[in-house]
Structures are given as C-alpha cells and as structure tokens.
Design a protein around this motif. Structure first.
Motif, mmCIF file in Angstrom:
data_model
loop_
_atom_site.group_PDB
_atom_site.id
_atom_site.type_symbol
_atom_site.label_atom_id
_atom_site.label_comp_id
_atom_site.label_asym_id
_atom_site.label_seq_id
_atom_site.Cartn_x
_atom_site.Cartn_y
_atom_site.Cartn_z
ATOM 1 N N SER A 134 -3.142 3.262 0.465
ATOM 2 C CA SER A 134 -1.877 3.300 1.191
ATOM 3 C C SER A 134 -1.333 1.868 1.300
ATOM 4 O O SER A 134 -1.739 1.119 2.190
ATOM 5 C CB SER A 134 -2.093 3.890 2.584
ATOM 6 O OG SER A 134 -0.945 3.725 3.359
ATOM 7 N N PRO A 135 -0.418 1.481 0.422
ATOM 8 C CA PRO A 135 0.173 0.138 0.521
ATOM 9 C C PRO A 135 0.879 -0.089 1.862
ATOM 10 O O PRO A 135 0.952 -1.205 2.346
ATOM 11 C CB PRO A 135 1.167 0.090 -0.638
ATOM 12 C CG PRO A 135 0.667 1.095 -1.609
ATOM 13 C CD PRO A 135 0.040 2.173 -0.776
ATOM 14 N N ALA A 136 1.352 0.998 2.460
ATOM 15 C CA ALA A 136 1.999 0.879 3.772
ATOM 16 C C ALA A 136 1.011 0.407 4.835
ATOM 17 O O ALA A 136 1.376 -0.346 5.739
ATOM 18 C CB ALA A 136 2.613 2.215 4.171
ATOM 19 N N ALA A 137 -0.255 0.830 4.733
ATOM 20 C CA ALA A 137 -1.272 0.392 5.698
ATOM 21 C C ALA A 137 -1.565 -1.091 5.535
ATOM 22 O O ALA A 137 -1.760 -1.802 6.524
ATOM 23 C CB ALA A 137 -2.542 1.210 5.522
ATOM 24 N N VAL A 138 -1.579 -1.567 4.302
ATOM 25 C CA VAL A 138 -1.794 -2.997 4.052
ATOM 26 C C VAL A 138 -0.621 -3.795 4.616
ATOM 27 O O VAL A 138 -0.807 -4.824 5.269
ATOM 28 C CB VAL A 138 -1.968 -3.266 2.539
ATOM 29 C CG1 VAL A 138 -2.094 -4.747 2.261
ATOM 30 C CG2 VAL A 138 -3.177 -2.512 2.006
ATOM 31 N N GLU A 139 0.591 -3.304 4.385
ATOM 32 C CA GLU A 139 1.770 -3.983 4.914
ATOM 33 C C GLU A 139 1.766 -3.949 6.438
ATOM 34 O O GLU A 139 2.131 -4.928 7.089
ATOM 35 C CB GLU A 139 3.047 -3.336 4.379
ATOM 36 C CG GLU A 139 4.283 -4.070 4.806
ATOM 37 C CD GLU A 139 5.551 -3.524 4.169
ATOM 38 O OE1 GLU A 139 6.625 -3.926 4.631
ATOM 39 O OE2 GLU A 139 5.460 -2.721 3.226
ATOM 40 N N HIS A 140 1.328 -2.839 7.017
ATOM 41 C CA HIS A 140 1.257 -2.733 8.476
ATOM 42 C C HIS A 140 0.286 -3.761 9.056
ATOM 43 O O HIS A 140 0.569 -4.365 10.094
ATOM 44 C CB HIS A 140 0.856 -1.318 8.892
ATOM 45 C CG HIS A 140 0.681 -1.167 10.359
ATOM 46 N ND1 HIS A 140 1.745 -1.173 11.239
ATOM 47 C CD2 HIS A 140 -0.439 -1.038 11.123
ATOM 48 C CE1 HIS A 140 1.288 -1.046 12.475
ATOM 49 N NE2 HIS A 140 -0.037 -0.962 12.429
ATOM 50 N N LEU A 141 -0.845 -3.967 8.390
ATOM 51 C CA LEU A 141 -1.814 -4.970 8.837
ATOM 52 C C LEU A 141 -1.172 -6.354 8.868
ATOM 53 O O LEU A 141 -1.294 -7.091 9.855
ATOM 54 C CB LEU A 141 -3.039 -4.988 7.921
ATOM 55 C CG LEU A 141 -4.023 -6.136 8.127
ATOM 56 C CD1 LEU A 141 -4.773 -5.963 9.434
ATOM 57 C CD2 LEU A 141 -4.989 -6.221 6.971
#
Length: 159
Positions: A134-141
C-alpha cells in the motif's frame, strides 16, 4: 536555549552532589518546571513548550521504530515471505533541504524504510519501502512524521 538548559541542569546537579543520571534528570525537570511557571517571560515559555513537544516526538518516534521492527521481524519469520518492495515518491509540504535531510535520516532509522533521494526543485522525497503493498500507507507514515516534526520545530515561533 536547550543546550543552556542542559548545561545549567548539569551544574545544578553537580552543586548538589547528585551528578548522576537521576540527579541530572531531576535538575532538568526542575529547571523545566521553573521555565514553565515563568509565564511572564516569553522566551522561557517557548523553550518549555519546545521541550514538551520534543519529548512527545521522541516517545512517539521510538514507538514507531518498535512497531516497524516488529513488522519487519514478522515478515522475516513468516513461512512465506510476501513483501513488495517499492520506491515511493512523496512531495513534502515544506520543500526545504534541511527538513528533507532530517526526514530522510529519521525515515532511514525506521526498519523497512530508507530515504533514497531528494529533488529540491520539485520538493519530492523518494523512499524505498520493504513492504509497499500500500503506497498510501508509506506516504501516510511520512506525512505523520513530517506533521509531528514540523509541529515541534515550529513551536519556537508561538507562545
């Protein structure tokens, strides 16, 4: 100001013969409380607020490192390794080189992530993530790390 606080704490602890970790910590907290109670002196209030936010950031970041360590350990110890490494490009809210460097260093301390490159002209930080299903989870971090870091660093401007 923080270095002065630390040096004054060490001097205070040495004067009272308690120049060990607990004595230094007690002197640091005592000086912090004095700074916090000095409501009429604006620079001392800002310093106390920075100490509060910095302490909260450090505790949060240590928790994030521990959670990431557990995640990486679970990936390594799993019977079937199912990771999808990827490079994720994230544009920073404030495209400053010093902030990007600090974010990159903090991200690289977190297991499973590493800052690769920062393009200052575009304000984009490239991050390698071990498990980027999930690239969105990496961006969220990164967004949460940036938000908390900016909250701490910008605390000196407000009272």
């Amino acid at each position: 100001m923080f270095l002065g606080h630390l040096l004054l704490s060490g001097t205070l602890a040495a004067l009272f013969g308690a120049f060990h970790f607990h004595g230094l910590l007690a002197a640091f907290v005592l000086l912090y409380l004095l700074c916090r109670l000095a409501v009429s002196v604006q620079p001392l209030r800002r310093h106390a607020r920075r100490v509060e936010l910095g302490s909260a950031f450090i505790v949060w970041f240590i928790g994030q490192v521990l959670l990431a360590s557990l995640h990486v350990a679970s990936l390594v110890l799993a019977r079937q390794v199912r990771v999808e490494p990827a490079v994720v490009a994230v544009s920073l809210r404030r495209p400053e080189a010093r902030l990007a460097t600090l974010l990159g260093c903090l991200l690289s301390l977190t297991p499973g992530t590493m800052a690769l490159e920062y393009r200052e002209t575009e304000g984009i930080l490239f991050i390698h993530a071990l498990d980027a299903r999930s690239p969105a989870a990496v961006e969220h971090l990164l967004r949460e790390l940036e938000r908390r870091l900016l909250h701490w660093l910008d605390a000196g401007g407000s009272g």
